[in-house]
Design a protein around this motif. Structure first.
Motif, PDB file in Angstrom:
ATOM      1  N   UNK A  47      13.533   6.712   3.334  1.00 19.50           N
ATOM      2  CA  UNK A  47      13.397   5.385   3.833  1.00 19.50           C
ATOM      3  C   UNK A  47      12.899   5.605   5.210  1.00 19.50           C
ATOM      4  N   UNK A  48      13.094   6.522   5.977  1.00 16.48           N
ATOM      5  CA  UNK A  48      12.609   6.823   7.421  1.00 16.48           C
ATOM      6  C   UNK A  48      11.275   7.191   7.261  1.00 16.48           C
ATOM      7  N   UNK A  49      10.748   8.049   6.195  1.00 18.02           N
ATOM      8  CA  UNK A  49       9.245   8.268   5.987  1.00 18.02           C
ATOM      9  C   UNK A  49       8.393   7.013   5.709  1.00 18.02           C
ATOM     10  N   UNK A  50       9.104   6.494   4.996  1.00 18.01           N
ATOM     11  CA  UNK A  50       8.279   5.008   4.509  1.00 18.01           C
ATOM     12  C   UNK A  50       7.893   4.182   5.691  1.00 18.01           C
ATOM     13  N   UNK A  51       9.027   3.965   6.619  1.00 16.52           N
ATOM     14  CA  UNK A  51       8.951   3.062   7.684  1.00 16.52           C
ATOM     15  C   UNK A  51       7.993   3.658   8.730  1.00 16.52           C
ATOM     16  N   UNK A  52       7.925   5.058   8.902  1.00 14.18           N
ATOM     17  CA  UNK A  52       7.124   5.534   9.756  1.00 14.18           C
ATOM     18  C   UNK A  52       5.568   5.316   9.275  1.00 14.18           C
ATOM     19  N   UNK A  53       5.327   5.574   8.069  1.00 14.00           N
ATOM     20  CA  UNK A  53       3.987   5.256   7.291  1.00 14.00           C
ATOM     21  C   UNK A  53       3.574   3.922   7.549  1.00 14.00           C
ATOM     22  N   UNK A  54       4.399   3.089   7.375  1.00 12.90           N
ATOM     23  CA  UNK A  54       4.105   1.714   7.325  1.00 12.90           C
ATOM     24  C   UNK A  54       3.829   1.158   8.877  1.00 12.90           C
ATOM     25  N   UNK A 113      19.017  12.603   1.245  1.00  9.69           N
ATOM     26  CA  UNK A 113      17.593  12.709   1.604  1.00  9.69           C
ATOM     27  C   UNK A 113      16.764  11.688   0.690  1.00  9.69           C
ATOM     28  N   UNK A 114      17.097  11.292  -0.094  1.00 10.59           N
ATOM     29  CA  UNK A 114      16.466  10.055  -0.948  1.00 10.59           C
ATOM     30  C   UNK A 114      16.579   9.034  -0.265  1.00 10.59           C
ATOM     31  N   UNK A 115      17.720   8.583   0.159  1.00 11.34           N
ATOM     32  CA  UNK A 115      17.828   7.118   0.691  1.00 11.34           C
ATOM     33  C   UNK A 115      17.513   7.036   2.190  1.00 11.34           C
ATOM     34  N   UNK A 116      17.830   8.076   3.040  1.00 10.86           N
ATOM     35  CA  UNK A 116      17.436   8.002   4.315  1.00 10.86           C
ATOM     36  C   UNK A 116      16.530   8.488   4.972  1.00 10.86           C
ATOM     37  N   UNK A 128       0.729  -1.127   0.081  1.00 10.37           N
ATOM     38  CA  UNK A 128       0.046   0.042  -0.056  1.00 10.37           C
ATOM     39  C   UNK A 128       0.847   0.937  -0.088  1.00 10.37           C
ATOM     40  N   UNK A 129       2.006   1.316   0.782  1.00  8.25           N
ATOM     41  CA  UNK A 129       2.731   2.483   0.778  1.00  8.25           C
ATOM     42  C   UNK A 129       3.457   2.671  -0.229  1.00  8.25           C
ATOM     43  N   UNK A 130       3.889   1.466  -1.119  1.00 16.62           N
ATOM     44  CA  UNK A 130       4.621   1.573  -2.475  1.00 16.62           C
ATOM     45  C   UNK A 130       3.862   2.361  -3.385  1.00 16.62           C
ATOM     46  N   UNK A 131       2.344   1.775  -3.571  1.00 18.47           N
ATOM     47  CA  UNK A 131       1.640   2.347  -4.687  1.00 18.47           C
ATOM     48  C   UNK A 131       1.309   3.750  -4.161  1.00 18.47           C
TER      49      UNK A 131
END
Length: 149
Positions: free
Chosen positions: A56-63, A50-53, A10-13
């Motif tokens: 990634x942090x933002x995606x982890x928090x969203x998940x 900013x793109x990698x870290x 869901x986060x990927x899409x």
């Protein structure tokens, strides 16, 4: 999330469609392709970092947020990042806060509060229905309840 409980997918899409929607807008806003080139190595490192870290942090928090509370809370808190960015830029960068930013932040926070209040009321009603304590909403029988078998 009850139908398809894969938070990562869901986060990927979510991010994929955000990129697809924003890409043409970015090129319309800045059609000069030379302005898209990174001028120094420091700029390239900053973008990569900013793109990698950061992302990634933002995606982890969203998940994590989707897993804990569901997608409504994650999508509700997303606009508050704009208000947080305004406050942080004023504190750390010394930028001026304009009236439009304050009004926009108040509208965003009011909307967030309304969504959270409504979600809490919905969960309260669902808990009552699950426990069998209440089959009515404010003394009224919900529409089509008699049609359930």
């Amino acid at each position: 999330m009850k139908i398809y409980p894969e938070e990562v997918t869901v986060n990927f899409f979510y991010n994929l469609f955000g990129t697809i929607i924003s890409l043409p807008i970015c090129f319309l806003a800045e059609p000069n392709l030379s302005s898209w080139r990174l001028s120094s190595d420091l700029a390239a490192v900053a973008v990569l970092y900013s793109g990698l870290f950061g992302f990634s942090f933002l995606c982890i928090v969203h998940i994590w947020g989707i897993h804990l509370k569901g997608p409504v809370f994650v999508s509700s808190f997303k606009p508050t990042s704009i208000a947080i960015a305004v406050v942080m830029s004023a504190i750390f960068l010394g930028e001026a806060i304009f009236l439009g930013s304050v009004i926009g932040s108040l509208i965003l926070c009011t909307g967030l509060y309304c969504v959270l209040w409504g979600k809490a009321k919905e969960e309260e009603e669902m808990r009552e229905d699950d426990c069998g304590l209440s089959t009515t909403i404010n003394g009224r029988v919900p529409l089509l309840q008699s049609q359930q078998s």
